[in-house]
Design a protein around this motif. Structure first.
Motif, PDB file in Angstrom:
ATOM      1  N   SER A  70      -7.446  14.863   2.857  1.00 23.83           N
ATOM      2  CA  SER A  70      -7.775  15.526   4.124  1.00 23.83           C
ATOM      3  C   SER A  70      -6.561  16.216   4.725  1.00 23.83           C
ATOM      4  N   LEU A  71      -5.361  15.653   4.480  1.00 25.30           N
ATOM      5  CA  LEU A  71      -4.140  16.230   5.039  1.00 25.30           C
ATOM      6  C   LEU A  71      -3.574  17.361   4.191  1.00 25.30           C
ATOM      7  N   GLN A  72      -4.212  17.666   3.081  1.00 25.89           N
ATOM      8  CA  GLN A  72      -3.723  18.755   2.225  1.00 25.89           C
ATOM      9  C   GLN A  72      -3.776  20.105   2.935  1.00 25.89           C
ATOM     10  N   ILE A  73      -4.582  20.198   3.984  1.00 23.44           N
ATOM     11  CA  ILE A  73      -4.668  21.443   4.743  1.00 23.44           C
ATOM     12  C   ILE A  73      -3.327  21.786   5.385  1.00 23.44           C
ATOM     13  N   SER A  74      -2.489  20.769   5.566  1.00 26.73           N
ATOM     14  CA  SER A  74      -1.176  21.010   6.179  1.00 26.73           C
ATOM     15  C   SER A  74      -0.181  21.643   5.223  1.00 26.73           C
ATOM     16  N   ALA A  75      -0.497  21.642   3.922  1.00 19.78           N
ATOM     17  CA  ALA A  75       0.375  22.199   2.872  1.00 19.78           C
ATOM     18  C   ALA A  75       1.700  21.445   2.771  1.00 19.78           C
ATOM     19  N   LEU A  76       1.743  20.236   3.302  1.00 21.68           N
ATOM     20  CA  LEU A  76       2.942  19.418   3.180  1.00 21.68           C
ATOM     21  C   LEU A  76       2.893  18.606   1.893  1.00 21.68           C
ATOM     22  N   SER A  77       4.055  18.380   1.306  1.00 19.02           N
ATOM     23  CA  SER A  77       4.152  17.545   0.116  1.00 19.02           C
ATOM     24  C   SER A  77       4.420  16.108   0.557  1.00 19.02           C
ATOM     25  N   LEU A  78       3.368  15.312   0.605  1.00 15.53           N
ATOM     26  CA  LEU A  78       3.482  13.935   1.090  1.00 15.53           C
ATOM     27  C   LEU A  78       3.662  12.969  -0.073  1.00 15.53           C
ATOM     28  N   PRO A  79       4.490  11.921   0.091  1.00 15.77           N
ATOM     29  CA  PRO A  79       4.866  11.041  -1.028  1.00 15.77           C
ATOM     30  C   PRO A  79       3.842   9.943  -1.339  1.00 15.77           C
ATOM     31  N   LEU A  80       2.587  10.326  -1.605  1.00 15.77           N
ATOM     32  CA  LEU A  80       1.597   9.322  -1.990  1.00 15.77           C
ATOM     33  C   LEU A  80       1.816   8.930  -3.448  1.00 15.77           C
ATOM     34  N   PRO A  81       1.919   7.629  -3.760  1.00 17.02           N
ATOM     35  CA  PRO A  81       2.090   7.211  -5.158  1.00 17.02           C
ATOM     36  C   PRO A  81       0.914   7.681  -6.018  1.00 17.02           C
ATOM     37  N   PRO A  82       1.171   8.049  -7.275  1.00 20.51           N
ATOM     38  CA  PRO A  82       0.087   8.547  -8.132  1.00 20.51           C
ATOM     39  C   PRO A  82      -0.898   7.452  -8.523  1.00 20.51           C
ATOM     40  N   LYS A  83      -2.061   7.885  -8.980  1.00 20.05           N
ATOM     41  CA  LYS A  83      -3.083   6.936  -9.434  1.00 20.05           C
ATOM     42  C   LYS A  83      -2.681   6.338 -10.777  1.00 20.05           C
ATOM     43  N   LYS A  84      -3.223   5.136 -11.061  1.00 20.65           N
ATOM     44  CA  LYS A  84      -3.016   4.486 -12.346  1.00 20.65           C
ATOM     45  C   LYS A  84      -4.275   3.718 -12.691  1.00 20.65           C
ATOM     46  N   LEU A  85      -4.866   4.015 -13.829  1.00 21.02           N
ATOM     47  CA  LEU A  85      -6.136   3.413 -14.210  1.00 21.02           C
ATOM     48  C   LEU A  85      -5.961   2.118 -14.991  1.00 21.02           C
ATOM     49  N   ILE A  86      -4.902   2.041 -15.825  1.00 23.24           N
ATOM     50  CA  ILE A  86      -4.669   0.867 -16.664  1.00 23.24           C
ATOM     51  C   ILE A  86      -3.441   0.128 -16.157  1.00 23.24           C
ATOM     52  N   GLY A  87      -3.564  -1.180 -16.036  1.00 19.86           N
ATOM     53  CA  GLY A  87      -2.433  -1.994 -15.593  1.00 19.86           C
ATOM     54  C   GLY A  87      -2.184  -1.945 -14.106  1.00 19.86           C
ATOM     55  N   ASN A  88      -3.201  -1.558 -13.330  1.00 23.84           N
ATOM     56  CA  ASN A  88      -2.994  -1.434 -11.884  1.00 23.84           C
ATOM     57  C   ASN A  88      -3.163  -2.757 -11.136  1.00 23.84           C
ATOM     58  N   MET A  89      -3.369  -3.862 -11.867  1.00 28.51           N
ATOM     59  CA  MET A  89      -3.464  -5.176 -11.230  1.00 28.51           C
ATOM     60  C   MET A  89      -2.238  -6.037 -11.523  1.00 28.51           C
ATOM     61  N   ASP A  90      -1.242  -5.493 -12.229  1.00 23.79           N
ATOM     62  CA  ASP A  90      -0.021  -6.234 -12.501  1.00 23.79           C
ATOM     63  C   ASP A  90       0.756  -6.459 -11.206  1.00 23.79           C
ATOM     64  N   ARG A  91       1.400  -7.620 -11.119  1.00 24.16           N
ATOM     65  CA  ARG A  91       2.145  -7.943  -9.904  1.00 24.16           C
ATOM     66  C   ARG A  91       3.274  -6.957  -9.639  1.00 24.16           C
ATOM     67  N   GLU A  92       4.012  -6.620 -10.697  1.00 24.10           N
ATOM     68  CA  GLU A  92       5.133  -5.694 -10.530  1.00 24.10           C
ATOM     69  C   GLU A  92       4.631  -4.322 -10.079  1.00 24.10           C
ATOM     70  N   PHE A  93       3.528  -3.879 -10.632  1.00 18.97           N
ATOM     71  CA  PHE A  93       2.975  -2.579 -10.253  1.00 18.97           C
ATOM     72  C   PHE A  93       2.496  -2.592  -8.798  1.00 18.97           C
ATOM     73  N   ILE A  94       1.835  -3.683  -8.395  1.00 23.13           N
ATOM     74  CA  ILE A  94       1.343  -3.774  -7.016  1.00 23.13           C
ATOM     75  C   ILE A  94       2.503  -3.762  -6.030  1.00 23.13           C
ATOM     76  N   ALA A  95       3.588  -4.485  -6.362  1.00 19.00           N
ATOM     77  CA  ALA A  95       4.760  -4.504  -5.485  1.00 19.00           C
ATOM     78  C   ALA A  95       5.387  -3.119  -5.377  1.00 19.00           C
TER      79      ALA A  95
END
Length: 576
Positions: free
Chosen positions: A65-90
């Motif tokens: 929704s905020l893409q209309i601002s044309a700002l580059s915001l630091p949202l972490p990328p998506k990850k489909l595999i291994g996204n429940m690992d403790r190190e990844f969650i931290a």
């Protein structure tokens, strides 16, 4: 039911400009997804905080929704595999915290409705566009000559203020802009005085105030109609934006950053200062100056939204000037906001932070001189200059104004007193908030200093020194006690010794015989030393009584008194 007959809803006590901060406190894994527990706080009080739970998908939806601002915001990328690992969650939690910091520290994003709803859904669950349409529809029942052309969606920054493009039925080509707004936390006028003051806006005439076609208010909100300008505002001119575009799209991340020419800066600045001086002399509170509230009419600047202070709406720059206790009147607020506006006209963008320690090169040194007098650290400590003082500075003093339009703004005496009282109430709330922020800043600074590594080392060193000092003092105290006890024991056992040759003084009492006191009994001889056990020398202090007994024992020693012993020698070999 007419617009004026709308039941009272009361003013909105929530200040939408109060900054929100968000901290991710923990995360929890449920089935195939992770939830993040976020602590959100409004302002400086920990009591004004709450918890929300958000998934990564919620962050992703907000970011889209905020893409209309044309700002580059630091949202972490998506990850489909291994996204429940403790190190990844931290690691993702850290990334999401950086994302929250980015949107809450951006002045425009932090005030937009999207971010407010994400962080505070309970306070911003209402659809204000629908509420505005309901009020406007009721208004049209009593004023049927107006007609809505289209909503001007999100062209402003306020959440509780909506805009509509209008036309008059018998003049279909003329376009007007209708703005509707709730009453804000600084609404201190009575309902009767508010309605009178808002109606008075349409009679105001000044070369640098934008004309109001129609204005009215009730107990809960107000609407104002003005001519719609295709050229837009001063901010549209600076950012080269289209007036009908959403606020986030126009101003968050302009494609080209370029300030105005020097002559434009001088002329526009002089015009704005002239209208501020006019309002101050009339005793009319403003406090809402920024580039989007200045309409462009050819080469003339005209001030907008005079009704904001009457409705009690918070200022766009409130989160800035609440940090500085010297900015404690609406006149000084206007000057401070003018400093922001002048910076934006000069450099094509707002300042990164205030106060500004050093200014980039400007078209003229006289521009920097004015900026330094308003938004430099010294200005924040010493206070704002007056509008009259700014008009005398070289940047504006030689500007010739050619507009000869007559000024007219008659305020009844009774209403003027009510405006004065409302202004004092607004300033009182500002001063109280500044005091709270100042106290909180001092407390935070003290806690930060106390918790620093350097301070911890100092405290450890002082604790060691104190421990050593207390140990040394307790040791000395024990030694003194022991010495005192020995001295008291020796003095209490016998009277002071006298030499045997010293005569005993006779008793001088009448009728008493002179009989000498008997000598003290001889001390018992010490037991024979045990040669089989090594003895430690006695280091205790020896008093005079012990020394005398020892000398007497040595003098009376007789060798003949020793017992005779027999020695049995078993060292010779035995023959059986």
């Amino acid at each position: 039911m007419a617009f004026m007959e709308k039941p009272a809803a009361g003013k909105v006590l929530l200040d939408d400009t109060a900054p929100l901060t968000a901290v991710i406190e923990a995360s929890q894994s449920l089935h195939s997804h992770t939830e993040y527990i976020i602590r959100v706080q409004r302002g400086i009080s920990m009591e004004n905080s709450w918890q929300i739970i958000r998934r990564y998908s919620d962050f992703d939806l907000l970011n889209n929704s905020l893409q209309i601002s044309a700002l580059s915001l630091p949202l972490p990328p998506k990850k489909l595999i291994g996204n429940m690992d403790r190190e990844f969650i931290a690691e993702r939690q850290k990334g999401l915290q950086n994302y929250l910091n980015a949107i809450t520290s951006n002045h425009i994003l932090s005030n937009c409705e999207l971010v407010k709803k994400f962080l505070d859904p309970n306070s911003y669950s209402v659809n204000y566009t629908e509420i505005a349409l309901q009020h406007v529809s009721m208004f049209f029942r009593s004023e049927p000559k107006w007609e809505v052309v289209e909503p001007l969606k999100d062209i402003g920054w306020r959440i509780r203020k909506k805009y509509f493009l209008m036309k008059i039925k018998n003049q279909p080509k003329e376009r007007l802009a209708l703005s509707w707004a709730d009453l804000g936390p600084d609404k201190y006028l009575s309902d009767k005085d508010l309605q009178c003051a808002v109606k008075l806006l349409s009679s105001c005439s000044h070369p640098y105030i934008y004309k109001v076609t129609f204005a009215m208010a009730n107990e809960s909100s107000a609407l104002v109609i003005r001519p719609f300008s295709e050229k837009g505002t001063l901010k549209d001119l600076i950012y080269k934006a289209k007036p009908k575009d959403p606020f986030l799209k126009k101003y968050c991340n302009p494609k080209k950053i370029q300030g105005l020419e020097l002559q434009q800066i001088k002329t526009f600045g002089r015009q704005i200062l002239e209208v501020l001086k006019f309002l101050h002399e009339k005793g009319f509170p403003y406090g809402h100056l920024h580039a989007s509230n200045v309409m462009m009419d050819g080469d003339t600047c005209r001030l907008l939204d005079l009704e904001n202070s009457l409705l009690g709406l918070p200022s766009f720059y409130r989160s800035y000037f609440t940090q500085f206790r010297k900015i404690n009147t609406l006149e000084s607020v206007d000057v401070h906001c003018f400093g922001h506006l002048l910076y934006e006209m000069t450099y094509g963008r707002p300042p990164d932070s205030v106060p500004v320690d050093s200014f980039p090169p400007a078209p003229s040194t006289s521009v920097v001189t004015v900026l330094e007098s308003i938004i430099s650290p010294e200005a924040m400590k010493n206070g704002m200059p007056t509008v009259s003082r700014l008009l005398q500075m070289p940047l504006f003093s030689d500007v010739l104004l050619t507009n000869s339009e007559k000024t007219q703004f008659k305020i009844p005496t009774k209403l003027k007193e009510a405006l004065k009282t409302a202004k004092e109430c607004i300033e009182k709330r500002l001063v109280e908030e500044q005091k709270q922020i100042h106290q909180h800043r001092r407390l935070t600074r003290a806690q930060s200093h106390y918790g620093s590594e350097e301070e911890k080392k100092k405290r450890k060193i002082l604790a060691r020194k104190k421990s050593k000092r207390s140990s040394f003092e307790s040791g000395e105290e024990q030694t003194m006690k022991y010495s005192n006890s020995n001295n008291s024991a020796g003095s209490g056992a016998s009277s002071p010794l006298t030499s045997p040759s010293s005569p005993v003084p006779p008793c001088t009492a009448a009728g008493a015989s002179t009989i000498p006191s008997p000598p003290p009994p001889p001390a018992a001889p010490p037991p024979p030393p045990n040669l089989d056990v090594a003895t430690q020398p006695d280091l205790r202090p020896v008093n005079s009584t012990s020394r005398g007994a020892l000398l007497s024992s040595i003098q009376n020693f007789q060798k003949g008194g020793l017992k005779k012993t027999e020695t049995c020698d078993y060292s010779a070999p035995r023959i059986s």
